[in-house]
Design an enzyme around this catalytic site. Structure first.
Site, PDB file in Angstrom:
ATOM      1  N   SER A  29      33.328  42.320  44.018  1.00  0.00           N
ATOM      2  CA  SER A  29      34.513  41.523  44.359  1.00  0.00           C
ATOM      3  C   SER A  29      34.514  41.156  45.843  1.00  0.00           C
ATOM      4  CB  SER A  29      35.783  42.317  44.035  1.00  0.00           C
ATOM      5  OG  SER A  29      36.903  41.645  44.566  1.00  0.00           O
ATOM      6  N   SER A  31      37.305  40.181  47.247  1.00  0.00           N
ATOM      7  CA  SER A  31      38.699  40.335  47.704  1.00  0.00           C
ATOM      8  C   SER A  31      38.837  41.297  48.881  1.00  0.00           C
ATOM      9  CB  SER A  31      39.594  40.773  46.541  1.00  0.00           C
ATOM     10  OG  SER A  31      39.677  39.726  45.603  1.00  0.00           O
ATOM     11  N   LYS A  80      44.741  40.933  33.474  1.00  0.00           N
ATOM     12  CA  LYS A  80      45.943  40.214  33.921  1.00  0.00           C
ATOM     13  C   LYS A  80      47.097  40.284  32.934  1.00  0.00           C
ATOM     14  CE  LYS A  80      43.434  37.452  37.087  1.00  0.00           C
ATOM     15  NZ  LYS A  80      42.968  36.186  37.607  1.00  0.00           N
ATOM     16  N   ASN A 101      48.453  38.576  38.528  1.00  0.00           N
ATOM     17  CA  ASN A 101      47.264  38.894  39.333  1.00  0.00           C
ATOM     18  C   ASN A 101      47.634  39.580  40.645  1.00  0.00           C
ATOM     19  OD1 ASN A 101      48.227  36.777  40.885  1.00  0.00           O
ATOM     20  ND2 ASN A 101      46.182  35.963  41.309  1.00  0.00           N
ATOM     21  N   ASP A 116      47.268  32.597  40.759  1.00  0.00           N
ATOM     22  CA  ASP A 116      46.058  31.848  40.392  1.00  0.00           C
ATOM     23  C   ASP A 116      46.302  30.337  40.308  1.00  0.00           C
ATOM     24  OD1 ASP A 116      44.201  33.927  40.198  1.00  0.00           O
ATOM     25  OD2 ASP A 116      44.768  34.387  38.125  1.00  0.00           O
ATOM     26  N   GLY A 143      42.356  33.071  28.476  1.00  0.00           N
ATOM     27  CA  GLY A 143      42.604  34.415  28.992  1.00  0.00           C
ATOM     28  C   GLY A 143      43.662  34.370  30.093  1.00  0.00           C
ATOM     29  N   GLY A 144      43.742  35.454  30.865  1.00  0.00           N
ATOM     30  CA  GLY A 144      44.781  35.573  31.873  1.00  0.00           C
ATOM     31  C   GLY A 144      44.765  34.443  32.882  1.00  0.00           C
ATOM     32  N   GLU A 169      43.055  31.597  18.082  1.00  0.00           N
ATOM     33  CA  GLU A 169      44.462  32.066  18.066  1.00  0.00           C
ATOM     34  C   GLU A 169      45.032  32.176  19.479  1.00  0.00           C
ATOM     35  OE1 GLU A 169      41.932  33.651  16.574  1.00  0.00           O
ATOM     36  OE2 GLU A 169      42.354  33.171  14.459  1.00  0.00           O
ATOM     37  N   ARG A 170      44.169  32.497  20.453  1.00  0.00           N
ATOM     38  CA  ARG A 170      44.674  32.637  21.831  1.00  0.00           C
ATOM     39  C   ARG A 170      44.989  31.265  22.429  1.00  0.00           C
ATOM     40  NH1 ARG A 170      41.174  36.580  25.467  1.00  0.00           N
ATOM     41  NH2 ARG A 170      43.138  36.966  26.553  1.00  0.00           N
TER      42      ARG A 170
HETATM   43  P1  NAP Z   1      39.927  37.107  30.620  1.00  0.00           P
HETATM   44  O1  NAP Z   1      41.413  37.273  30.573  1.00  0.00           O
HETATM   45  O2  NAP Z   1      39.060  38.259  30.233  1.00  0.00           O
HETATM   46  O3  NAP Z   1      39.563  35.847  29.699  1.00  0.00           O
HETATM   47  C1  NAP Z   1      38.213  35.506  29.456  1.00  0.00           C
HETATM   48  C2  NAP Z   1      38.148  34.170  28.737  1.00  0.00           C
HETATM   49  O4  NAP Z   1      36.780  33.787  28.618  1.00  0.00           O
HETATM   50  C3  NAP Z   1      38.723  34.199  27.324  1.00  0.00           C
HETATM   51  O5  NAP Z   1      39.285  32.958  27.047  1.00  0.00           O
HETATM   52  C4  NAP Z   1      37.461  34.438  26.489  1.00  0.00           C
HETATM   53  O6  NAP Z   1      37.563  34.002  25.156  1.00  0.00           O
HETATM   54  C5  NAP Z   1      36.472  33.568  27.228  1.00  0.00           C
HETATM   55  N1  NAP Z   1      35.074  33.922  27.007  1.00  0.00           N
HETATM   56  C6  NAP Z   1      34.444  35.065  27.378  1.00  0.00           C
HETATM   57  N2  NAP Z   1      33.144  35.014  27.031  1.00  0.00           N
HETATM   58  C7  NAP Z   1      32.940  33.820  26.422  1.00  0.00           C
HETATM   59  C8  NAP Z   1      31.810  33.184  25.848  1.00  0.00           C
HETATM   60  N3  NAP Z   1      30.609  33.776  25.817  1.00  0.00           N
HETATM   61  N4  NAP Z   1      31.954  31.933  25.340  1.00  0.00           N
HETATM   62  C9  NAP Z   1      33.173  31.324  25.373  1.00  0.00           C
HETATM   63  N5  NAP Z   1      34.288  31.889  25.890  1.00  0.00           N
HETATM   64  C10 NAP Z   1      34.171  33.121  26.416  1.00  0.00           C
HETATM   65  O7  NAP Z   1      39.452  36.688  32.079  1.00  0.00           O
HETATM   66  P2  NAP Z   1      40.269  35.861  33.190  1.00  0.00           P
HETATM   67  O8  NAP Z   1      40.937  36.798  34.107  1.00  0.00           O
HETATM   68  O9  NAP Z   1      41.067  34.820  32.486  1.00  0.00           O
HETATM   69  O10 NAP Z   1      39.063  35.180  34.013  1.00  0.00           O
HETATM   70  C11 NAP Z   1      38.333  34.085  33.466  1.00  0.00           C
HETATM   71  C12 NAP Z   1      37.345  33.529  34.488  1.00  0.00           C
HETATM   72  O11 NAP Z   1      38.035  32.992  35.609  1.00  0.00           O
HETATM   73  C13 NAP Z   1      36.387  34.559  35.071  1.00  0.00           C
HETATM   74  O12 NAP Z   1      35.137  33.941  35.274  1.00  0.00           O
HETATM   75  C14 NAP Z   1      37.012  34.924  36.397  1.00  0.00           C
HETATM   76  O13 NAP Z   1      36.061  35.406  37.325  1.00  0.00           O
HETATM   77  C15 NAP Z   1      37.550  33.569  36.820  1.00  0.00           C
HETATM   78  N6  NAP Z   1      38.680  33.643  37.753  1.00  0.00           N
HETATM   79  C16 NAP Z   1      38.509  33.142  39.005  1.00  0.00           C
HETATM   80  C17 NAP Z   1      39.567  33.161  39.884  1.00  0.00           C
HETATM   81  C18 NAP Z   1      39.417  32.594  41.254  1.00  0.00           C
HETATM   82  O14 NAP Z   1      40.289  32.837  42.102  1.00  0.00           O
HETATM   83  N7  NAP Z   1      38.381  31.809  41.523  1.00  0.00           N
HETATM   84  C19 NAP Z   1      40.805  33.709  39.513  1.00  0.00           C
HETATM   85  C20 NAP Z   1      40.916  34.195  38.234  1.00  0.00           C
HETATM   86  C21 NAP Z   1      39.858  34.166  37.361  1.00  0.00           C
HETATM   87  P3  NAP Z   1      38.151  34.977  24.000  1.00  0.00           P
HETATM   88  O15 NAP Z   1      39.635  34.842  24.069  1.00  0.00           O
HETATM   89  O16 NAP Z   1      37.554  34.439  22.765  1.00  0.00           O
HETATM   90  O17 NAP Z   1      37.671  36.383  24.322  1.00  0.00           O
END
Ligand code: NAP
Length: 293
Positions: A29, A31, A80, A101, A116, A143-144, A169-170
């Site tokens: 990270s 951060s 999240k 977050n 975010d 996701g979050g 569904e999500r």
């Molecule tokens: P999360 O809550 O775990 O959600 C993950 C998402 O990715 C879900 O929609 C999941 O689908 C999908 N996913 C995972 N593997 C996949 C695959 N192989 N093919 C298709 N979909 C897939 O994570 P999050 O916190 O939302 O973070 C998501 C991304 O955003 C990460 O890469 C994170 O590093 C990035 N992010 C960046 C920032 C920034 O400040 N730049 C801030 C937040 C997040 P399912 O629902 O089917 O599991």
């Protein structure tokens, strides 16, 4: 649970405030480095740790952090929505998105905030000088982070939002939470070729962390489309390479969003907003370029 070495800045006589980021994986990270730079610039005493916690570990890890005097925390993948559940109070943005977050200690409990969405919009419009208003937008993921950015994109004036998620569904749950059936649609990933084309494509999946390809067709790209991947570094390479090859006018990673959402969180905790350009430039120089593996 792995406790990384803390970054310590400007020890005050009564000790620095204790902050952390929780997630899994968390070892790489950025951060701690970002918050250390903000604290240095504004002469604020703090310790900021990266704490590895799975969804199962999180409640215990956060309680242990509070016992040690933890004042605030960032929460990242995949925690999240879990964080939103354990707050005593949440901001309106966090409630809408059901995603937290940023945690702030208030008395015996935690208050949750979501930075975010504002981080994404500040980066796209402020740093990169791109507009979002009126764009037909495709959001990949539910996701979050996707939940937070969906509301922010709509607030910023996109004309239409299509949400597609591996687990449909999500995506449906997110569209229901937004509650604007006239402007917000969901699509099955299996029908990818029939989704039409978009002016803004936002990848909010974590697929890139596992080097998984999303196998997107070029037909998704409208002329002069902007593509944005929330992830950065190697995790973003696959999506950004697809975006360029499919003809995007801009293909942008999430490094600037990371810095901007951190600045928002910093202001929530310390009441002062840090400058972001210097740390953004430092991290941009430090991260691997597209040419590297
Ligand atoms: P999360 O809550 O775990 O959600 C993950 C998402 O990715 C879900 O929609 C999941 O689908 C999908 N996913 C995972 N593997 C996949 C695959 N192989 N093919 C298709 N979909 C897939 O994570 P999050 O916190 O939302 O973070 C998501 C991304 O955003 C990460 O890469 C994170 O590093 C990035 N992010 C960046 C920032 C920034 O400040 N730049 C801030 C937040 C997040 P399912 O629902 O089917 O599991």
């Amino acid at each position: 649970m792995i406790d990384e070495e803390p970054v310590t800045v400007h020890r005050a006589s009564d000790g620095p405030g204790l902050y952390a980021v929780f997630g899994q994986p968390i070892a790489h990270s950025l951060s701690p480095r970002i918050h250390a730079a903000f604290a240095r610039d504004l002469s604020i005493a703090l310790e900021y740790r990266a704490i590895e916690a799975s969804a199962e570990d999180f409640v215990g890890a956060l309680a242990a952090f509070a016992d040690r005097g933890g004042l605030g925390a960032n929460v990242t993948l995949p925690l999240k929505q879990h964080a939103a559940r354990l707050c005593l109070s949440v901001s309106e943005r966090a409630r809408q998105a059901d995603s937290v977050n940023t945690l702030v200690r208030r008395g015996e409990g935690w208050h949750g905030e979501s930075t975010d969405g504002v981080g994404l919009i500040r980066d796209i419009t402020g740093r990169h000088g791109l507009y979002v208003r009126g764009r037909r937008t495709l959001l990949l993921g539910a996701g979050g982070a996707a939940r937070a950015v969906a509301f922010a994109l709509l607030d910023a004036g996109i004309s239409e939002l299509t949400i597609a998620n591996r687990t449909p569904e999500r995506a449906d749950a997110l569209a229901d939470a937004i509650g604007k059936p006239e402007g917000v649609h969901t699509r099955y990933w299996s029908d990818l070729g029939q989704w039409g084309s978009f002016d803004l494509i936002v990848n909010a999946t974590s697929a890139g962390h596992g080097r998984m390809s999303l196998a997107l067709p070029p037909s998704l790209m409208a002329p002069r489309a902007v593509c944005y991947d929330l992830s950065y570094g190697r995790a973003s390479f696959g999506f950004l390479a697809w975006a360029r090859s499919a003809g995007a006018s801009h293909a942008v990673d999430g490094l600037g969003m990371l810095v901007e959402q951190a600045a928002e969180a910093f202001e929530v905790w310390h009441g002062r907003r840090p400058e972001t350009d210097a740390i953004y430039a430092e991290l941009r120089a430090y991260l691997p370029g597209d040419a590297e593996d």
